[in-house]
Design a protein around this motif. Structure first.
Motif, short mmCIF file in Angstrom:
data_model
loop_
_atom_site.label_atom_id
_atom_site.label_comp_id
_atom_site.label_asym_id
_atom_site.label_seq_id
_atom_site.Cartn_x
_atom_site.Cartn_y
_atom_site.Cartn_z
N TYR A 32 0.83 -1.19 0.00
CA TYR A 32 0.00 0.00 0.00
C TYR A 32 0.87 1.24 0.00
O TYR A 32 1.87 1.32 0.72
CB TYR A 32 -0.91 0.05 1.23
CG TYR A 32 -2.05 -0.93 1.21
CD1 TYR A 32 -3.33 -0.51 0.86
CD2 TYR A 32 -1.85 -2.26 1.56
CE1 TYR A 32 -4.38 -1.40 0.86
CE2 TYR A 32 -2.91 -3.15 1.54
CZ TYR A 32 -4.16 -2.72 1.20
OH TYR A 32 -5.21 -3.60 1.19
N SER A 53 4.43 2.16 -2.41
CA SER A 53 4.66 0.80 -1.93
C SER A 53 5.70 0.06 -2.74
O SER A 53 6.33 -0.87 -2.25
CB SER A 53 3.35 0.00 -1.95
OG SER A 53 2.85 -0.11 -3.27
N ALA A 98 -4.16 4.77 3.45
CA ALA A 98 -3.52 3.71 2.67
C ALA A 98 -4.25 3.52 1.35
O ALA A 98 -5.48 3.47 1.31
CB ALA A 98 -3.50 2.40 3.46
N SER A 99 -3.47 3.40 0.29
CA SER A 99 -4.02 3.22 -1.04
C SER A 99 -3.39 2.02 -1.73
O SER A 99 -2.17 1.93 -1.84
CB SER A 99 -3.79 4.47 -1.89
OG SER A 99 -4.13 4.24 -3.25
N ARG A 100 -4.22 1.13 -2.22
CA ARG A 100 -3.73 0.00 -3.00
C ARG A 100 -3.38 0.41 -4.42
O ARG A 100 -2.73 -0.35 -5.14
CB ARG A 100 -4.78 -1.11 -3.03
CG ARG A 100 -6.09 -0.67 -3.68
CD ARG A 100 -7.19 -1.69 -3.48
NE ARG A 100 -8.46 -1.20 -3.99
CZ ARG A 100 -9.62 -1.79 -3.84
NH1 ARG A 100 -9.69 -2.93 -3.19
NH2 ARG A 100 -10.73 -1.25 -4.35
N TYR A 110 -7.85 6.34 -1.73
CA TYR A 110 -7.34 5.76 -0.50
C TYR A 110 -8.40 4.91 0.17
O TYR A 110 -9.53 5.35 0.40
CB TYR A 110 -6.82 6.86 0.43
CG TYR A 110 -5.57 7.50 -0.11
CD1 TYR A 110 -4.32 7.07 0.32
CD2 TYR A 110 -5.64 8.50 -1.06
CE1 TYR A 110 -3.16 7.63 -0.20
CE2 TYR A 110 -4.49 9.07 -1.58
CZ TYR A 110 -3.25 8.64 -1.15
OH TYR A 110 -2.10 9.20 -1.67
N ASP A 111 -8.02 3.69 0.48
CA ASP A 111 -8.97 2.70 0.98
C ASP A 111 -9.24 2.84 2.47
O ASP A 111 -10.38 2.64 2.93
CB ASP A 111 -8.44 1.29 0.70
CG ASP A 111 -8.19 1.05 -0.77
OD1 ASP A 111 -9.15 0.79 -1.50
OD2 ASP A 111 -7.00 1.12 -1.18
#
Length: 123
Positions: A32, A53, A98-100, A110-111
């Motif tokens: 992430y 990431s 956090a972003s996948r 962003y998740d």
């Protein structure tokens, strides 16, 4: 299930230093991108910094470039924001997210978001 929690001393003097931590639980940050955002009273939330990431590339808003440093410690599942020479205009609630999909200026990418932590820069 997933959780991000920001922490750090809330009050800092101008010209001092402060390190914010973003600790993840129930998921690993390895894949992430982690961004730091902030929101001052009466203002929209803005991006401050992000670390990717994949290759660890870092990005900074012009307003903090040269003063703030983002880093990650995947072994501790934690991302940090080192704030050097903070200014009163840095006062805001700071959030990590956090972003996948990688670092993005689009906040919907962003998740997961932390609850935020107050940072006050004052003499």
């Amino acid at each position: 299930q997933v959780q991000l929690v920001e922490s750090g001393v809330g009050l800092v003097r101008p010209g001092g230093s402060l390190r914010l931590s973003c600790a993840a639980s129930r998921f690993t940050i390895d894949y992430y991108a982690i961004g730091w955002f902030r929101q001052a009273p009466g203002k929209e939330r803005e991006g401050v910094s992000c670390i990717s990431s994949s290759d660890g590339s870092t990005y900074y808003a012009d307003s903090v470039k040269g003063r703030f440093t983002i880093s990650r410690d995947n072994a501790k599942n934690t991302v940090y924001l080192q704030m050097n020479s903070p200014k009163p205009e840095d006062t805001a609630v700071y959030y990590c997210a956090a972003s996948r999909l990688g670092c993005s200026s689009w906040q919907l990418d962003y998740d997961y978001w932390g609850p935020g932590t107050q940072v006050t820069v004052s003499s």
